[in-house]
Design a protein around this motif. Structure first.
Motif, PDB file in Angstrom:
ATOM      1  N   GLY A  13      -2.648   1.651  -2.693  1.00  0.00           N
ATOM      2  CA  GLY A  13      -3.074   1.801  -1.351  1.00  0.00           C
ATOM      3  C   GLY A  13      -4.275   3.055  -1.251  1.00  0.00           C
ATOM      4  N   ALA A  14      -4.317   3.618  -0.322  1.00  0.00           N
ATOM      5  CA  ALA A  14      -5.575   4.622   0.106  1.00  0.00           C
ATOM      6  C   ALA A  14      -5.329   5.945  -0.671  1.00  0.00           C
ATOM      7  N   VAL A  60      -8.851  -2.350  -1.972  1.00  0.00           N
ATOM      8  CA  VAL A  60      -8.623  -1.007  -1.777  1.00  0.00           C
ATOM      9  C   VAL A  60      -9.823  -0.436  -2.735  1.00  0.00           C
TER      10      VAL A  60
END
Length: 176
Positions: A34-35, A75
């Motif tokens: 993820g981020a 992503v």
């Protein structure tokens, strides 16, 4: 009832090697991305997914790997737009530049190359091609991901008395 001299194997004997492979794929698929991951971590994940994909013949696992790879490319899209963290700038910096050694194999920018990878992944997810075509598409995807990773992990900056500059000689006002 089986005879004691038969060569049939017990189901647990044949399941053991398979479960080792399945657990590696399952672990890979379940690994969150993820981020919070930096550019290099996302690139490593893309490389792990495509490595597993090229070695896998199970259509269900290939679909799952393609889905994870597609998510990783999304992503990556965000990571490519984000400023580089200091630790990555350091890894992408050299003391002496040799410009000819840092040229990528393709003249395509990273975002376009990422889009090519997305298109190939979507093509694999559609499952409309023959087995031979699928093998070629998977091979091409594998090659493009590796070119993308190599290009993005190649040094870009050189230390000078005036601070960091691009290896090509340009000043670096805001590093991305």
């Amino acid at each position: 009832m089986a005879n004691t001299n038969t060569i049939t194997t017990h189901p647990s004997e044949t399941a053991c090697p398979q479960s080792v492979i399945e657990s590696a794929i399952t672990t890979l698929i379940k690994t969150p991305l993820g981020a919070t991951h930096d550019l290099f971590q996302v690139l490593d994940a893309c490389q792990h997914y495509v490595d597993a994909l090229i070695e896998n013949d199970d259509s269900t696992e290939c679909m799952a790997l393609c889905g994870r790879l597609l998510a990783a490319f999304e992503v990556l899209k965000v990571a490519l737009k984000a400023p580089l963290p200091t630790h990555l700038i350091e890894r992408l910096t050299v003391d002496v530049a040799e410009p000819d050694n840092y040229r990528g194999a393709l003249s395509t920018d990273s975002e376009t190359l990422r889009e090519y990878c997305v298109a190939l992944t979507l093509l694999l997810l559609q499952r409309q091609q023959s087995a031979e075509q699928e093998e070629h598409i998977t091979g091409l995807l594998f090659e493009l991901v590796n070119v993308l990773v190599e290009d993005l992990k190649t040094p870009r900056f050189v230390r000078t008395e005036g601070g960091l500059t691009m290896i090509s000689g340009e000043a670096v006002p805001g590093i991305h």
